[in-house]
Write a protein that holds these residues in place. Structure first.
Motif, mmCIF file in Angstrom:
data_model
loop_
_atom_site.group_PDB
_atom_site.id
_atom_site.type_symbol
_atom_site.label_atom_id
_atom_site.label_comp_id
_atom_site.label_asym_id
_atom_site.label_seq_id
_atom_site.Cartn_x
_atom_site.Cartn_y
_atom_site.Cartn_z
ATOM 1 N N TYR A 23 35.970 35.737 33.068
ATOM 2 C CA TYR A 23 37.210 35.788 33.847
ATOM 3 C C TYR A 23 37.489 34.431 34.483
ATOM 4 C CZ TYR A 23 38.101 40.803 33.528
ATOM 5 O OH TYR A 23 38.423 42.060 33.079
ATOM 6 N N GLN A 24 36.442 33.787 35.006
ATOM 7 C CA GLN A 24 36.616 32.475 35.628
ATOM 8 C C GLN A 24 37.075 31.448 34.596
ATOM 9 O OE1 GLN A 24 36.216 31.839 39.157
ATOM 10 N NE2 GLN A 24 37.543 30.245 38.338
ATOM 11 N N ASN A 25 36.477 31.502 33.415
ATOM 12 C CA ASN A 25 36.886 30.584 32.345
ATOM 13 C C ASN A 25 38.350 30.793 31.970
ATOM 14 O OD1 ASN A 25 34.363 29.377 32.193
ATOM 15 N ND2 ASN A 25 33.663 30.679 30.524
ATOM 16 N N ALA A 26 38.778 32.039 31.909
ATOM 17 C CA ALA A 26 40.181 32.331 31.591
ATOM 18 C C ALA A 26 41.109 31.738 32.648
ATOM 19 C CB ALA A 26 40.397 33.835 31.478
ATOM 20 N N LEU A 27 40.719 31.865 33.905
ATOM 21 C CA LEU A 27 41.531 31.290 34.983
ATOM 22 C C LEU A 27 41.528 29.766 34.929
ATOM 23 C CD1 LEU A 27 40.526 33.602 37.957
ATOM 24 C CD2 LEU A 27 42.767 33.490 36.838
ATOM 25 N N ASP A 28 40.368 29.193 34.627
ATOM 26 C CA ASP A 28 40.228 27.735 34.623
ATOM 27 C C ASP A 28 41.030 27.055 33.522
ATOM 28 O OD1 ASP A 28 38.542 27.969 36.796
ATOM 29 O OD2 ASP A 28 36.697 27.654 35.657
ATOM 30 N N GLU A 31 46.068 28.550 31.323
ATOM 31 C CA GLU A 31 46.993 28.986 30.278
ATOM 32 C C GLU A 31 47.546 30.391 30.501
ATOM 33 O OE1 GLU A 31 45.013 28.468 26.547
ATOM 34 O OE2 GLU A 31 44.724 26.318 26.868
ATOM 35 N N LEU A 32 47.131 31.044 31.564
ATOM 36 C CA LEU A 32 47.617 32.403 31.823
ATOM 37 C C LEU A 32 48.973 32.350 32.517
ATOM 38 C CD1 LEU A 32 44.340 34.030 33.202
ATOM 39 C CD2 LEU A 32 45.251 34.209 30.885
ATOM 40 N N SER A 33 49.774 33.356 32.253
ATOM 41 C CA SER A 33 51.049 33.469 32.959
ATOM 42 C C SER A 33 50.758 33.763 34.433
ATOM 43 C CB SER A 33 51.877 34.601 32.350
ATOM 44 O OG SER A 33 51.292 35.865 32.662
ATOM 45 N N PRO A 34 51.734 33.542 35.285
ATOM 46 C CA PRO A 34 51.505 33.838 36.708
ATOM 47 C C PRO A 34 51.061 35.288 36.956
ATOM 48 C CG PRO A 34 53.473 32.518 36.466
ATOM 49 C CD PRO A 34 53.027 32.888 35.076
ATOM 50 N N VAL A 40 44.053 38.861 36.690
ATOM 51 C CA VAL A 40 42.691 38.406 36.395
ATOM 52 C C VAL A 40 41.981 37.982 37.687
ATOM 53 C CG1 VAL A 40 41.314 36.650 35.182
ATOM 54 C CG2 VAL A 40 43.187 37.808 33.997
ATOM 55 N N SER A 41 42.694 37.347 38.587
ATOM 56 C CA SER A 41 42.102 36.945 39.875
ATOM 57 C C SER A 41 41.639 38.160 40.672
ATOM 58 C CB SER A 41 43.106 36.135 40.699
ATOM 59 O OG SER A 41 43.371 34.915 40.086
ATOM 60 N N GLU A 42 42.459 39.197 40.697
ATOM 61 C CA GLU A 42 42.085 40.421 41.425
ATOM 62 C C GLU A 42 40.885 41.090 40.768
ATOM 63 O OE1 GLU A 42 41.954 43.634 44.096
ATOM 64 O OE2 GLU A 42 42.682 41.585 44.230
ATOM 65 N N GLN A 43 40.893 41.157 39.445
ATOM 66 C CA GLN A 43 39.755 41.752 38.748
ATOM 67 C C GLN A 43 38.488 40.920 38.953
ATOM 68 O OE1 GLN A 43 41.222 42.195 34.739
ATOM 69 N NE2 GLN A 43 42.152 44.163 35.199
ATOM 70 N N LEU A 44 38.632 39.612 38.996
ATOM 71 C CA LEU A 44 37.478 38.736 39.254
ATOM 72 C C LEU A 44 36.903 39.007 40.636
ATOM 73 C CD1 LEU A 44 35.604 36.415 38.465
ATOM 74 C CD2 LEU A 44 37.384 34.827 39.258
ATOM 75 N N ARG A 45 37.763 39.175 41.616
ATOM 76 C CA ARG A 45 37.301 39.480 42.973
ATOM 77 C C ARG A 45 36.511 40.783 42.982
ATOM 78 N NH1 ARG A 45 38.162 42.738 46.789
ATOM 79 N NH2 ARG A 45 39.954 43.748 45.849
ATOM 80 N N ILE A 46 37.009 41.786 42.284
ATOM 81 C CA ILE A 46 36.335 43.083 42.212
ATOM 82 C C ILE A 46 34.986 42.943 41.502
ATOM 83 C CG2 ILE A 46 36.467 45.395 41.192
ATOM 84 C CD1 ILE A 46 39.564 45.183 41.693
ATOM 85 N N LEU A 47 34.965 42.183 40.409
ATOM 86 C CA LEU A 47 33.715 41.953 39.676
ATOM 87 C C LEU A 47 32.667 41.265 40.554
ATOM 88 C CD1 LEU A 47 34.962 40.802 36.171
ATOM 89 C CD2 LEU A 47 33.421 42.711 36.615
ATOM 90 N N LYS A 48 33.113 40.272 41.315
ATOM 91 C CA LYS A 48 32.179 39.555 42.188
ATOM 92 C C LYS A 48 31.601 40.482 43.252
ATOM 93 C CE LYS A 48 33.889 34.845 41.612
ATOM 94 N NZ LYS A 48 34.551 33.701 42.271
ATOM 95 N N ASP A 49 32.428 41.351 43.803
ATOM 96 C CA ASP A 49 31.940 42.327 44.783
ATOM 97 C C ASP A 49 30.913 43.260 44.145
ATOM 98 O OD1 ASP A 49 33.555 41.295 46.777
ATOM 99 O OD2 ASP A 49 35.099 42.849 46.589
ATOM 100 N N SER A 50 31.236 43.749 42.967
ATOM 101 C CA SER A 50 30.339 44.644 42.242
ATOM 102 C C SER A 50 29.029 43.937 41.913
ATOM 103 C CB SER A 50 31.022 45.126 40.963
ATOM 104 O OG SER A 50 30.147 45.899 40.196
#
Length: 64
Positions: A23-28, A31-34, A40-50
């Motif tokens: 997910y971080q690589n995708a954000l970095d 190339e993602l739309s806004p 992806v940012s929200e899902q990354l936050r959830i993944l990090k919590d998990s």
């Protein structure tokens, strides 16, 4: 049974860490739309919590 639990936790932690990296690589790439970046940012936050929760459980189990 203890080894099975530890092994399962290790696999979960490994999988969560791999997902975080993907997910971080995708954000970095930038190339993602806004809207995709937002999702992806929200899902990354959830993944990090998990990940943190499973990592704590894994560490606790290893101390037992």
């Amino acid at each position: 049974m203890g080894n099975l639990i530890e092994s399962t936790l290790e696999n979960v932690v490994f999988g969560e860490k791999a997902a975080i990296e993907a997910y971080q690589n995708a954000l970095d790439t930038g190339e993602l739309s806004p809207k995709s970046t937002e999702i992806v940012s929200e899902q990354l936050r959830i993944l990090k919590d998990s990940y943190r929760q499973f990592k704590k459980i894994e560490e606790y189990k290893k101390k037992e």
